[in-house]
Design a protein around this motif. Sequence first.
Motif, PDB file in Angstrom:
ATOM      1  N   ASP A 161      69.289  35.274 -10.209  1.00 13.13           N
ATOM      2  CA  ASP A 161      70.560  34.588 -10.406  1.00 13.13           C
ATOM      3  C   ASP A 161      70.372  33.134 -10.809  1.00 13.13           C
ATOM      4  O   ASP A 161      71.091  32.628 -11.680  1.00 13.13           O
ATOM      5  N   ASN A 194      78.877  45.565  -2.175  1.00  8.27           N
ATOM      6  CA  ASN A 194      78.644  44.490  -3.137  1.00  8.27           C
ATOM      7  C   ASN A 194      77.217  43.947  -3.027  1.00  8.27           C
ATOM      8  O   ASN A 194      76.613  43.580  -4.036  1.00  8.27           O
ATOM      9  N   GLU A 232      74.989  46.399  -4.899  1.00  7.05           N
ATOM     10  CA  GLU A 232      75.149  46.242  -6.349  1.00  7.05           C
ATOM     11  C   GLU A 232      74.421  44.996  -6.838  1.00  7.05           C
ATOM     12  O   GLU A 232      73.780  45.011  -7.895  1.00  7.05           O
ATOM     13  N   TRP A 233      74.519  43.927  -6.085  1.00  4.12           N
ATOM     14  CA  TRP A 233      73.849  42.680  -6.463  1.00  4.12           C
ATOM     15  C   TRP A 233      72.339  42.845  -6.440  1.00  4.12           C
ATOM     16  O   TRP A 233      71.643  42.426  -7.373  1.00  4.12           O
ATOM     17  N   ASP A 256      71.202  44.800  -9.503  1.00  4.75           N
ATOM     18  CA  ASP A 256      71.531  44.286 -10.834  1.00  4.75           C
ATOM     19  C   ASP A 256      70.351  43.501 -11.415  1.00  4.75           C
ATOM     20  O   ASP A 256      70.075  42.378 -11.003  1.00  4.75           O
ATOM     21  N   TYR A 261      81.708  43.340  -7.010  1.00  6.28           N
ATOM     22  CA  TYR A 261      80.565  42.921  -7.818  1.00  6.28           C
ATOM     23  C   TYR A 261      80.644  43.516  -9.214  1.00  6.28           C
ATOM     24  O   TYR A 261      80.423  42.808 -10.208  1.00  6.28           O
ATOM     25  N   ARG A 262      80.960  44.809  -9.301  1.00  4.21           N
ATOM     26  CA  ARG A 262      81.004  45.457 -10.624  1.00  4.21           C
ATOM     27  C   ARG A 262      82.068  44.843 -11.523  1.00  4.21           C
ATOM     28  O   ARG A 262      81.839  44.631 -12.716  1.00  4.21           O
ATOM     29  N   ALA A 310      79.128  41.216 -12.173  1.00  2.00           N
ATOM     30  CA  ALA A 310      78.180  41.790 -13.143  1.00  2.00           C
ATOM     31  C   ALA A 310      78.522  41.446 -14.593  1.00  2.00           C
ATOM     32  O   ALA A 310      77.613  41.138 -15.377  1.00  2.00           O
ATOM     33  N   TRP A 327      76.921  38.404 -16.484  1.00  2.00           N
ATOM     34  CA  TRP A 327      75.559  38.436 -17.004  1.00  2.00           C
ATOM     35  C   TRP A 327      75.414  39.403 -18.170  1.00  2.00           C
ATOM     36  O   TRP A 327      74.301  39.650 -18.628  1.00  2.00           O
ATOM     37  N   ARG A 328      76.520  39.941 -18.669  1.00  2.00           N
ATOM     38  CA  ARG A 328      76.473  40.851 -19.816  1.00  2.00           C
ATOM     39  C   ARG A 328      76.965  40.174 -21.093  1.00  2.00           C
ATOM     40  O   ARG A 328      77.173  40.805 -22.100  1.00  2.00           O
TER      41      ARG A 328
END
Length: 212
Positions: A18, A164, A167-168, A171, A201-202, A206, A209-210
């Motif tokens: 991160d 969350n 998920e983090w 990722d 998070y999703r 997320a 960062w896409r």
Amino acid sequence: MTEHLTMNTVIHAAFRRDIARFDAALASFPDGSQARADQLVGAWDFFEEQLHDHHDFEEEYFWPALRQTDADLTSLAALDGEHQAMRDALDVASREVRALRATPTPAQAAAARTAVAQLSTVLLDHLAHEERDLEPITAAYQDAPSMKAALKQVKRAHFSSMGNLVEWLRDGADASDVAAMHQQVPAPVAFAFAKVAGGRYRREIAPTWRVG
């Protein structure tokens, strides 16, 4: 690559990812983009929450548990001082990143990037110190009754946010990060938590960062 002896270094890996992501995002901040400012501040809020939780749990649960063992804990005093230095640097970085909402300009992004870089120095040095001096001890004593009790307390504290968190941690993680996580949170359990309770998070973090 850090050898994962406990879940601790899996979390460290996520912090490292991160902090690098924020540096890249702030370096390429689009002038006047309120949407990007809001997105980055939202991601920062999540990062800050995880960082505070991680170090608070160490101080509240894990380090007192280690003190109930016969482990050599001479490194704890220095590590504790590093926690305070990290919190101080985090406060400055948080102020500068959040200022992007009011002033979404490359100049403010550059100020935020400088503050994040200062935090990065403090944080990454601390993580490396902890992994060098304390992680082998934590791993050696992880089956001690006090450490098992501490882990249960942390899992209870994380229960409502576990989806969350999972998920983090996944990722951008590499295979060794994921495998180590599943030693503490079995894959089917992690999948269930993420599927049912990882929506924040999703949806909100997320996608930050896409971009690009």
